[in-house]
Design an enzyme around this catalytic site. Structure first.
Site, mmCIF file in Angstrom:
data_model
loop_
_atom_site.group_PDB
_atom_site.id
_atom_site.type_symbol
_atom_site.label_atom_id
_atom_site.label_comp_id
_atom_site.label_asym_id
_atom_site.label_seq_id
_atom_site.Cartn_x
_atom_site.Cartn_y
_atom_site.Cartn_z
ATOM 1 N N GLU A 97 0.986 -1.086 -0.158
ATOM 2 C CA GLU A 97 -0.065 0.043 0.051
ATOM 3 C C GLU A 97 0.941 1.373 -0.010
ATOM 4 O O GLU A 97 1.888 1.363 0.541
ATOM 5 C CB GLU A 97 -0.914 -0.100 1.097
ATOM 6 C CG GLU A 97 -1.758 1.253 1.257
ATOM 7 C CD GLU A 97 -2.697 1.106 2.542
ATOM 8 O OE1 GLU A 97 -3.133 0.187 2.904
ATOM 9 O OE2 GLU A 97 -2.793 2.270 3.150
ATOM 10 N N GLU A 112 -2.245 11.276 3.259
ATOM 11 C CA GLU A 112 -3.352 11.157 4.364
ATOM 12 C C GLU A 112 -3.304 12.358 5.110
ATOM 13 O O GLU A 112 -2.309 12.791 5.557
ATOM 14 C CB GLU A 112 -3.045 9.701 5.105
ATOM 15 C CG GLU A 112 -3.404 8.590 4.477
ATOM 16 C CD GLU A 112 -3.099 7.126 5.302
ATOM 17 O OE1 GLU A 112 -4.308 6.763 5.549
ATOM 18 O OE2 GLU A 112 -2.171 7.251 5.617
#
Length: 252
Positions: A135, A140
Site C-alpha cells: 500500500e 493522508e
C-alpha cells in the site's frame, strides 16, 4: 502559432529529479459524472468481509456523496440521521500503473474525525491479500491533527502501525490547493507535497516482504470518517465537509 504548439507539447511532460516523463494518463474531472470506464465506486461499510474497512471507520460509501464543480470532483462527508456517508472510488482493474510520477491536486476538508486520502493498492490484492500486496499512501490527512500530512507505506514486513511513515508539518496545508505526488522507480519511492520531498522509502534489502512495489498498483480516492486513525470522535458540527480533487495525473 509555433509558440502555442511548443507550450502544448511541453504541458504533456514533467521533469522530476532530472528525469523527463511523459503524461500517460489524466483524470481532470471535467465531466458531469464519474467515468466508470476508469473508476469503480466502492459501496457500503465494508461488511461482511471487512466491516469498517479494517479500521473501525464509521462511514457508509455511496454513489451520491459527490458532485462535479469547476472541474473538480468534490467528495462530501455528511451526517444523515445517525449515519455518516461519503464516497470512495478506485481504478482497480481499469487503470493500473507500475513506476512513474503519480500526482493529484487537491483541497482538504477540515474537522475532527475526517480522513481524506489519495493512495494506491497492489493490483494483485485479491490473490495475495493485504498487506502482502503493498500500500502506498501518497496523502493522508486527519482532522484531529491539523497542519500535518502523513505519507506512508504498508508492506508484509511493516504494516498497520508501520515504521515506514512520515508526518510532516505544513502550516498552510488546509489553505487552498496542493499537489501530492510520488516519484516511484524500481529503486525507491519519493513522496512530495507541492515541490518539497517529504519522505523517501528505499530499503537496503528488497524482498517481497519489504518491497512489494515492483508490480502494478491502482489508485484510490476517498474521504473516510472516524476510525482508528481518523477518530474515533467525529465533530458533527463541522459536517458537511468537502474534499476537492482537481485532477489525477500519471507520468512515465
Amino acid at each position: 502559432m509555433k509558440k502555442i504548439i511548443v507550450l502544448i507539447l511541453i504541458s504533456g511532460f514533467c521533469y522530476a529529479q532530472g528525469v523527463k516523463r511523459k503524461l500517460v494518463w489524466e483524470e481532470d474531472f471535467n465531466k458531469k459524472e464519474v467515468n466508470e470506464k476508469n473508476w469503480n465506486f466502492e459501496l457500503g461499510d465494508g461488511c461482511p468481509d471487512l466491516c469498517g474497512y479494517g479500521n473501525n471507520e464509521r462511514q457508509i460509501y455511496t454513489r451520491t456523496n459527490h458532485e462535479f464543480k469547476d472541474g473538480n470532483l468534490v467528495i462530501e462527508a455528511r451526517k444523515e440521521g445517525n449515519k455518516y456517508t461519503s464516497t470512495k472510488i478506485t481504478t482497480k482493474g481499469k487503470k493500473e500503473f507500475k513506476y512513474g510520477r503519480i500526482e493529484a491536486r487537491a483541497k482538504l476538508p477540515v474537522g475532527h474525525g475526517l480522513w481524506p486520502a489519495f493512495w494506491m493498492l497492489g493490483a494483485n490484492i485479491d490473490e495475495v491479500k493485504w498487506p502482502k500486496t503493498g500500500e502506498i499512501d501518497i496523502l493522508e490527512y486527519i482532522g484531529r491533527d491539523p497542519h500535518m500530512v502523513y505519507t506512508t507505506l504498508h508492506t508484509q514486513d511493516s504494516h498497520g502501525n508501520t515504521i515506514n511513515t512520515k508526518r510532516t508539518a505544513f502550516p498552510d496545508i488546509e489553505e487552498g490547493y496542493h499537489v501530492f505526488a510520488i516519484e516511484w522507480t524500481k529503486e525507491k519511492i519519493d513522496f512530495y507535497v507541492d515541490k518539497s520531498v517529504v519522505y523517501t522509502f528505499n530499503p537496503e534489502v528488497k524482498t517481497e516482504d519489504t518491497w512489494p512495489f515492483d508490480k502494478p498498483f491502482y489508485i484510490v480516492l476517498n474521504l473516510a470518517i472516524g476510525g482508528n486513525f481518523g477518530g474515533p470522535e467525529v465533530d458533527d458540527k463541522a459536517l458537511p465537509q468537502k474534499f476537492y480533487i482537481d485532477y489525477v495525473r500519471v507520468y512515465q
